[in-house]
Design an enzyme around this catalytic site. Structure first.
Site, PDB file in Angstrom:
ATOM      1  N   ASP A  28       0.831  -1.203   0.000  1.00  0.00           N
ATOM      2  CA  ASP A  28       0.000   0.000   0.000  1.00  0.00           C
ATOM      3  C   ASP A  28       0.868   1.257   0.000  1.00  0.00           C
ATOM      4  OD1 ASP A  28      -2.772   1.221   0.357  1.00  0.00           O
ATOM      5  OD2 ASP A  28      -1.719   2.046   2.085  1.00  0.00           O
ATOM      6  N   LYS A  52       1.360   4.351  -2.982  1.00  0.00           N
ATOM      7  CA  LYS A  52       1.358   5.794  -2.729  1.00  0.00           C
ATOM      8  C   LYS A  52       2.629   6.450  -3.256  1.00  0.00           C
ATOM      9  CE  LYS A  52      -1.624   5.198   1.299  1.00  0.00           C
ATOM     10  NZ  LYS A  52      -1.785   5.282   2.766  1.00  0.00           N
TER      11      LYS A  52
END
Length: 920
Positions: free
Chosen positions: A775, A779
């Site tokens: 994750d 980003k």
């Protein structure tokens, strides 16, 4: 004036002198039939326009050709010393068929007239509702030789008889019923003559149809007298003289009409007059009508003849709307319109007045007021000349645009060719052909190069026009001087109307921008130098959406956005609750209507045509939800033409949903999402998506993909757009891992902190999704690509915190049970950091200078900003050329449904602002 007119059988051939016959035999047959009917018509055929019975005045006149009102009107024109009151003492009221449609409504009209404090008043009335249609139907049946015309005439009689019985009594009732019976008998004779001949002239038809106005005027005048008002009624065929002007129009003869009015007033002094609308006479005293909207026209003409203080048109709406309320539910009533604005709006289809109605009153600056007879509290719309000193410099932009109107069912014809440029008479030849066909040109647009001429005509006429043009210009087409006569079907016209609008900077730009942001393509544009309207042609299917878009942009209504929520999970449900709580504030303060039209879950979806009640959306989804279907969902949310703008909010983590973004944007659907899959997926798809976004007016917002509700993407874009150069972006991007390492202190075990974070809801259901670092890598990729780096997710080295032996563990419970056995390794790293006066932090880095990114566990001095975090806070440091010695830092909560939904909500408001909503 009361008069009785015998029609003898010897006159009948003259009455029907205009009848057409297919051949001499049928002509002869018609005459024989009429001759045979002469005995039937020997009795007196009376055309009455009765004075009140108490006046006992009757005069006889002879008819002229085609049932004229008078042949030789004997009017006493001897000098009379008494003066005729005209001017501001008079007010004019006009009541249409709906207003006098029943006995109760006629009584209501009488009460309105009696409450008018004007010294003198004239009331212009139409026939009762549906009566004009009934009268035309009588003629159609008779000339079709349908015997049922007699039964239809009986229905006309009964309608007026029953109305009179409800309204009148005594002598007034007896007088009216006597007149009505005589008129009906006369009509039977006339219709019988039409039946025999099988045809009726236009003037004869106009004569028959006019009875409806005669009856309603007589009944209303009787009711007013019953209420104590000094009142006469007027047959306007004695007063209004008009000349046929072609194209189903007539021109009033004001001089002759004023002369006749003066004599009428001398002979019929009264404080109130009830006049027939719609009907008039030609200079030869042949009965005629004022054609479409004739009663309004009658009232305006009378207003001009009397130099009245005001003309009030009573109808069934509260006034003139800024747009058709059937298409724009938020349309507002306009307080005032100039004569020109009303003229323009009525021409382009607004339900205001016929343009010709405005001409008589404009000459004398007489205001027209549109009012609702069913809502007397509504002030209505006043149509008048605007004040000379309007302090225009203080006016707001929106005041220059009063309203919008549309015309549907049109087609564009484009005549194009290099041989047109500089050739005199080409346009004349084109429109000469159109004139010969008899088509109506609604709008013309021509480029200054003279290479093409484009014009709009009704769609039903386009084939005939195109064929005639191709025939007329066949030689030019064959020679190549003209390249084509092209027809573009299925068009609509949208007109923006306002005083001095075209000369006001910014109006046109705002109009076109509103259409562009609603993804509306303009096919043609016309703007005259009169400064009163800007006209565009759009696809018919886009017309309502275009109307809503421009109406919203000029703040005449809310900025409306149809919202579709995909994924009503934790973030989606929280967003729906936030929308529910803030909806009223947004409507009041920023005129923004975020209307949720659909909610799509993994199994069920809830759809609504008017907007979902967000106070009980969960219950509604359970009760009325249907099987989830993404394609049907999108079609429903975007297919609502009553809301010009559509946004889909993807609150899922689905790659399948993200793959649809490109198609949605291409079709004019805005996209907002916290889903990272699209911006961190394959590079070619990302670049294609961003290219489309930049080339279109559709918006793609994804603030919440990094940092939840923190303004990280916004800050980065501001830096780049203002010319700053990004050197490095470094941050703690995971709220989950921030919480874990902020609490991984002293002697606490790593597995214990992970268990605590999971129990508190900070982690994904499977904590490995957070600990793996993927994750954070997504980003990093999103930020890197925003900086212009062309990196794939696989280019980012990621240090996973999931022990290798546990990566393949089948269940979450097994993982959590086995995790403590690996605590020692990370505990040693923590201890080494503490011994050096440092802390562990899981960070992502975008190294713009070296064109790379990474995700790893790093050590930071305890005085470093990254070491000062608490809870689940995120922190991002931007090192740029401007912020080189001391990075620009953004810090705050970076996880949780509330802040993530808040970031998505912020994007929704940003979208609304871009679509025209004001700030607040």
């Amino acid at each position: 004036m009361a008069f009785s007119t015998p029609i003898s059988s010897s006159y009948l051939p003259r009455v029907y002198s205009h009848l057409s016959a297919h051949d001499a035999a049928s002509e002869t047959k018609s005459r024989i039939c009429l001759s045979n009917a002469s005995s039937f018509l020997q009795r007196t055929l009376n055309y009455k326009a009765c004075f009140p019975s108490h006046l006992e005045r009757r005069e006889s006149y002879n008819f002229k050709v085609s049932a004229s009102v008078t042949a030789d009107v004997s009017i006493d024109e001897a000098p009379v010393k008494s003066s005729i009151a005209k001017g501001d003492t008079w007010s004019i009221h006009k009541f249409g068929g709906t207003c006098v449609g029943t006995a109760q409504r006629i009584q209501n009209v009488a009460e309105i007239v009696m409450e008018d404090s004007s010294e003198r008043k004239m009331v212009v009335v139409s026939a009762m509702a549906k009566v004009t249609d009934m009268m035309y139907d009588l003629i159609d049946r008779a000339q079709s030789r349908d015997d049922s015309y007699e039964l239809a005439l009986d229905a006309v009689f009964e309608k007026h008889k029953l109305t009179a019985l409800d309204l009148l009594d005594g002598d007034e009732l007896a007088s009216f019923l006597s007149t009505l019976s005589l008129d009906i008998n006369n009509l039977k004779a006339m219709l019988r003559a039409i039946y025999i001949a099988g045809h009726a002239t236009e003037s004869f038809s106009d004569f028959v149809v006019g009875y409806g106005e005669l009856w309603s005027a007589q009944m209303l005048s009787s009711v007013l007298r019953k209420g104590g008002i000094d009142c006469n009624w007027m047959d306007t065929r004695e007063i209004l003289i008009v000349t046929p002007a072609g194209s189903n129009q007539v021109d009033p003869d004001y001089a002759e009409s004023e002369k006749r009015l003066k004599n009428w007033l001398l002979q019929n002094p009264s404080k109130a007059i009830v006049a027939t609308g719609f009907i008039a006479s030609t200079p030869q005293n042949i009965p005629t009508t004022l054609k479409r909207d004739g009663s309004d026209f009658s009232a305006a003409i009378m207003g001009a003849l009397f130099r009245a203080q005001q003309v009030t048109i009573w109808t069934d709406v509260d006034g003139v709307y800024s747009a058709d309320p059937r298409k724009v539910s938020e349309a507002v009533i306009l307080n005032t319109l100039s004569y020109q604005e009303a003229w323009e709006m009525s021409y382009f289809g607004a339900n205001v007045l016929h343009p010709r109605t405005i001409i008589p009153v404009m000459r004398y600056d007489i205001p027209i007021v549109i009012r609702n007879i069913f809502n007397l509290s509504a002030p209505g719309t006043k149509i008048c000349r605007p004040p000379v000193n309007e302090q225009e410099e203080k006016q707001k932009l929106e005041t220059y645009v009063k309203g919008f109107a549309t015309i549907d069912n049109l087609a564009l014809i484009n005549v194009e060719g290099t041989g047109m440029a500089g050739v005199p008479g080409t346009a004349s030849a084109i429109f000469g052909v159109v004139k010969d066909v008899g088509a109506n040109v609604i709008m013309i647009s021509q480029a200054s190069s003279e290479h093409s001429v484009c014009f709009a005509v009704p769609e039903k006429e386009v084939k005939a026009v195109a064929k005639a043009l191709e025939t007329r210009f066949r030689q030019a087409l064959d020679a190549g001087r003209l390249s084509q006569v092209a027809v573009i079907p299925n068009c609509s016209i949208l007109a923006a109307v306002g005083q001095k609008m075209a000369s006001t900077p910014g109006v046109s730009a705002t109009l076109f921008n509103a259409l562009a942001t609603a993804n509306i393509n303009i096919r043609a544009i016309a703007q005259g130098c009169s400064e009163y309207n800007i006209t565009v042609v759009v696809k018919r299917e886009d017309c309502v959406r275009a109307l809503r878009a421009v109406h919203s942009r000029f703040y005449l209504s809310k900025t409306s956005i149809a919202v579709g929520i995909i994924g009503p999970g934790l973030i989606g449900a929280t967003l729906l609750n936030q929308l529910r709580d803030q909806a009223a504030v947004l409507k009041e303060k920023s005129k923004t209507d975020l209307r949720v039209m659909g909610i799509l879950g993994s199994r069920k979806m809830l759809l609504s045509d008017i907007g979902i009640d967000l106070s009980k959306w969960k219950e509604l989804q359970e009760e009325k939800g249907e099987k989830a279907d993404l394609e049907k969902f999108v079609q429903h949310v975007h297919g609502n033409h009553f809301i010009p703008n559509t946004v889909l909010v993807d609150c899922t983590a689905s790659t399948d949903v993200a793959d649809h973004y490109h198609d949605w944007l291409r079709t004019g659907i805005h996209v907002i999402t916290p889903n990272k899959k699209a911006n961190s997926g394959p590079l070619d798809k990302y670049l294609k998506l961003r290219t489309l976004q930049r080339q279109s007016f559709t918006h793609y917002f994804y603030e919440a993909t990094v940092g939840a509700g923190l303004p990280i993407m916004h800050t980065l874009r501001d830096l780049l757009q203002t010319g700053d150069k990004i050197i490095r972006i470094e941050g703690i991007f995971s709220g989950t891992l921030s919480y874990i390492f902020n609490n991984f202190v002293d002697t606490r075990a790593f597995s214990e902190v992970v268990k605590e974070a999971r129990a508190a809801g900070y982690t994904e259901p499977d904590p490995r999704d957070d600990l793996a670092g993927t994750d954070v890598a997504r980003k990093v990729i999103i930020l890197a690509r925003e900086c212009g780096l062309k990196l794939e997710l696989s280019d980012i080295p990621v240090q996973s915190l999931v022990p290798d032996p546990l990566k393949a563990t089948a269940s979450v419970d097994d993982f959590m049970q086995q995790l403590p056995s690996f605590d020692a390794d990370i505990a040693n790293k923590r201890q080494a950091a503490e011994d050096a006066g440092e802390v562990l932090r899981y960070v992502g880095v975008v190294d713009v200078t070296n064109q790379k990114g990474l995700v790893e566990l790093q050590r930071y001095n305890k005085k470093h900003p990254f070491a000062q975090l608490s809870g689940s806070d995120n922190i991002i440091a931007f090192t740029t050329e401007r912020y080189n010695k001391q990075p620009l830092i953004v810090r705050g909560p970076g996880a949780g449904a509330e802040v993530t939904a808040g970031g998505v909500f912020s994007d929704l408001l940003r979208l609304a602002k871009n679509l025209g909503a004001p700030s607040f």
